[in-house]
Write an enzyme that holds these catalytic residues in place. Structure first.
Site, PDB file in Angstrom:
ATOM      1  N   LYS A   1      27.736  -7.251 -23.822  1.00  0.00           N
ATOM      2  CA  LYS A   1      28.014  -8.687 -23.864  1.00  0.00           C
ATOM      3  C   LYS A   1      28.801  -9.071 -25.134  1.00  0.00           C
ATOM      4  O   LYS A   1      28.895  -8.281 -26.089  1.00  0.00           O
ATOM      5  CB  LYS A   1      26.682  -9.448 -23.784  1.00  0.00           C
ATOM      6  CG  LYS A   1      25.956  -9.248 -22.451  1.00  0.00           C
ATOM      7  CD  LYS A   1      24.701 -10.103 -22.373  1.00  0.00           C
ATOM      8  CE  LYS A   1      23.972  -9.910 -21.049  1.00  0.00           C
ATOM      9  NZ  LYS A   1      22.784 -10.793 -20.922  1.00  0.00           N
TER      10      LYS A   1
ATOM     11  N   TYR B   1      26.096 -15.600 -12.483  1.00  0.00           N
ATOM     12  CA  TYR B   1      24.705 -15.966 -12.773  1.00  0.00           C
ATOM     13  C   TYR B   1      24.209 -17.120 -11.902  1.00  0.00           C
ATOM     14  O   TYR B   1      23.268 -17.822 -12.279  1.00  0.00           O
ATOM     15  CB  TYR B   1      24.555 -16.308 -14.258  1.00  0.00           C
ATOM     16  CG  TYR B   1      24.470 -15.070 -15.140  1.00  0.00           C
ATOM     17  CD1 TYR B   1      23.405 -14.173 -15.006  1.00  0.00           C
ATOM     18  CD2 TYR B   1      25.439 -14.796 -16.094  1.00  0.00           C
ATOM     19  CE1 TYR B   1      23.318 -13.043 -15.813  1.00  0.00           C
ATOM     20  CE2 TYR B   1      25.354 -13.662 -16.908  1.00  0.00           C
ATOM     21  CZ  TYR B   1      24.289 -12.792 -16.759  1.00  0.00           C
ATOM     22  OH  TYR B   1      24.196 -11.676 -17.551  1.00  0.00           O
TER      23      TYR B   1
ATOM     24  N   ASN C   1      21.669 -11.249 -25.871  1.00  0.00           N
ATOM     25  CA  ASN C   1      20.796 -10.071 -25.843  1.00  0.00           C
ATOM     26  C   ASN C   1      21.540  -8.755 -25.563  1.00  0.00           C
ATOM     27  O   ASN C   1      21.009  -7.838 -24.972  1.00  0.00           O
ATOM     28  CB  ASN C   1      19.629 -10.288 -24.866  1.00  0.00           C
ATOM     29  CG  ASN C   1      20.105 -10.491 -23.443  1.00  0.00           C
ATOM     30  OD1 ASN C   1      21.304 -10.509 -23.191  1.00  0.00           O
ATOM     31  ND2 ASN C   1      19.185 -10.632 -22.514  1.00  0.00           N
TER      32      ASN C   1
ATOM     33  N   HIS D   1      23.822  -6.130 -20.322  1.00  0.00           N
ATOM     34  CA  HIS D   1      23.351  -6.463 -18.968  1.00  0.00           C
ATOM     35  C   HIS D   1      23.191  -5.156 -18.202  1.00  0.00           C
ATOM     36  O   HIS D   1      23.927  -4.198 -18.422  1.00  0.00           O
ATOM     37  CB  HIS D   1      24.384  -7.341 -18.248  1.00  0.00           C
ATOM     38  CG  HIS D   1      24.094  -7.466 -16.779  1.00  0.00           C
ATOM     39  ND1 HIS D   1      23.190  -8.378 -16.273  1.00  0.00           N
ATOM     40  CD2 HIS D   1      24.550  -6.759 -15.719  1.00  0.00           C
ATOM     41  CE1 HIS D   1      23.108  -8.225 -14.965  1.00  0.00           C
ATOM     42  NE2 HIS D   1      23.927  -7.261 -14.597  1.00  0.00           N
TER      43      HIS D   1
ATOM     44  N   GLU E   1      27.287  -6.300  -8.088  1.00  0.00           N
ATOM     45  CA  GLU E   1      27.831  -6.474  -9.438  1.00  0.00           C
ATOM     46  C   GLU E   1      28.995  -5.523  -9.713  1.00  0.00           C
ATOM     47  O   GLU E   1      29.931  -5.865 -10.422  1.00  0.00           O
ATOM     48  CB  GLU E   1      26.711  -6.298 -10.464  1.00  0.00           C
ATOM     49  CG  GLU E   1      25.683  -7.429 -10.362  1.00  0.00           C
ATOM     50  CD  GLU E   1      24.480  -7.250 -11.276  1.00  0.00           C
ATOM     51  OE1 GLU E   1      24.391  -6.195 -11.956  1.00  0.00           O
ATOM     52  OE2 GLU E   1      23.638  -8.159 -11.331  1.00  0.00           O
TER      53      GLU E   1
HETATM   54  P1  DAT Z   1      18.121  -9.470 -17.381  1.00  0.00           P
HETATM   55  O1  DAT Z   1      19.415  -9.697 -18.104  1.00  0.00           O
HETATM   56  O2  DAT Z   1      17.153  -8.677 -18.208  1.00  0.00           O
HETATM   57  O3  DAT Z   1      18.298  -8.917 -15.991  1.00  0.00           O
HETATM   58  P2  DAT Z   1      17.601 -12.053 -16.155  1.00  0.00           P
HETATM   59  O4  DAT Z   1      18.399 -11.583 -14.982  1.00  0.00           O
HETATM   60  O5  DAT Z   1      16.262 -12.650 -15.888  1.00  0.00           O
HETATM   61  O6  DAT Z   1      17.413 -10.901 -17.241  1.00  0.00           O
HETATM   62  O7  DAT Z   1      18.422 -13.158 -16.945  1.00  0.00           O
HETATM   63  C1  DAT Z   1      19.827 -13.051 -17.102  1.00  0.00           C
HETATM   64  C2  DAT Z   1      20.191 -13.457 -18.498  1.00  0.00           C
HETATM   65  O8  DAT Z   1      19.831 -14.820 -18.721  1.00  0.00           O
HETATM   66  C3  DAT Z   1      19.452 -12.701 -19.618  1.00  0.00           C
HETATM   67  O9  DAT Z   1      20.020 -11.467 -19.915  1.00  0.00           O
HETATM   68  C4  DAT Z   1      19.555 -13.677 -20.744  1.00  0.00           C
HETATM   69  C5  DAT Z   1      19.420 -15.001 -20.058  1.00  0.00           C
HETATM   70  N1  DAT Z   1      18.021 -15.431 -20.073  1.00  0.00           N
HETATM   71  C6  DAT Z   1      17.034 -15.075 -19.215  1.00  0.00           C
HETATM   72  N2  DAT Z   1      15.865 -15.623 -19.529  1.00  0.00           N
HETATM   73  C7  DAT Z   1      16.102 -16.371 -20.627  1.00  0.00           C
HETATM   74  C8  DAT Z   1      15.290 -17.211 -21.458  1.00  0.00           C
HETATM   75  N3  DAT Z   1      14.005 -17.409 -21.216  1.00  0.00           N
HETATM   76  N4  DAT Z   1      15.879 -17.813 -22.515  1.00  0.00           N
HETATM   77  C9  DAT Z   1      17.197 -17.644 -22.778  1.00  0.00           C
HETATM   78  N5  DAT Z   1      18.019 -16.871 -22.031  1.00  0.00           N
HETATM   79  C10 DAT Z   1      17.485 -16.249 -20.984  1.00  0.00           C
HETATM   80 MG    MG Z   2      19.098  -9.743 -14.259  1.00  0.00          MG
END
Ligand code: DAT
Ligand code: MG
Length: 194
Positions: A32, A73, A139, A142, A153
């Protein structure tokens, strides 16, 4: 599956040890914008991929428009973090990979660590997000979370890539280690047949 890397003067050959029975799985991995902004971090993450026996099938650098970010997303639209996430993901260059390995999806997810950086730092300090993550939004990486999302994806990022064709034509050679790492292109390619 275990790969053994042998460095020659020009290229790194990948030799396999042990029996290779399981078909390679593909996953989409993305570095990212928070990490791509720091060349040292980007380099460390690329090395982490290689050190963990992933085969790099494709690699490309790109920048998303806001619409790309929203579309990718869409499942999170309406969540409190959605706007922040969409803005962040279209804020600068990213690097996308198609990675192959046995159980690639789960291996890459394990390597990334938990979604939330503050949890990752506590429960999995050696994970990518534990080590490099800045915030729960920023973070670092991905990774696809299922076979279905990996397929979706991969097409999203690499519309010209045919998973079916790769599985038929290249997977057997990749699995048996008839590949080398091309340092210039930073991907693995099939070794020339003799
Ligand atoms: P992942 O990336 O581990 O698959 P996800 O699909 O639930 O997680 O969420 C996609 C992205 O959204 C994640 O990498 C960062 C953001 N995100 C998810 N939960 C969040 C939260 N509680 N606060 C801030 N950003 C968040
Ligand atoms: Mg995810």
């Amino acid at each position: 599956m275990f790969w053994r890397q042998v460095t020659t003067t020009k290229k790194t050959m990948l030799l396999t040890a042990g029996r290779l029975s399981k078909v390679l799985q593909l996953t989409l991995a993305v570095i990212k914008p928070d990490a791509v902004a720091h060349p040292v971090m980007l380099e460390a993450l690329h090395k982490r991929i290689l050190d963990n026996n992933f085969v790099i099938v494709r690699c490309k650098d790109l920048v998303w428009r806001r619409q790309d970010s929203e579309r990718f997303y869409a499942e999170h639209s309406g969540r409190f973090f959605y706007q922040r996430l969409v803005e962040f993901m279209s804020s600068g260059p990213m690097r996308a990979y198609i990675l192959a390995r046995e159980d690639a999806i789960q291996h890459w997810r394990n390597l990334m660590g938990p979604t939330k950086v503050f949890r990752a730092r506590y429960t999995s300090p050696a994970s990518i997000r534990g080590q490099f993550g800045l915030t729960d939004t920023r973070n670092t990486t991905h990774g696809s979370d299922s076979v279905e999302s990996a397929q979706r994806e991969i097409i999203f990022f690499f519309p010209d890539f045919s998973e079916q064709e790769w599985m038929e034509k290249e997977e057997p050679a990749f699995r048996s280690g008839q590949i080398h790492y091309d340092h210039q292109k930073q991907i693995h390619t099939l070794s020339a047949q003799s």
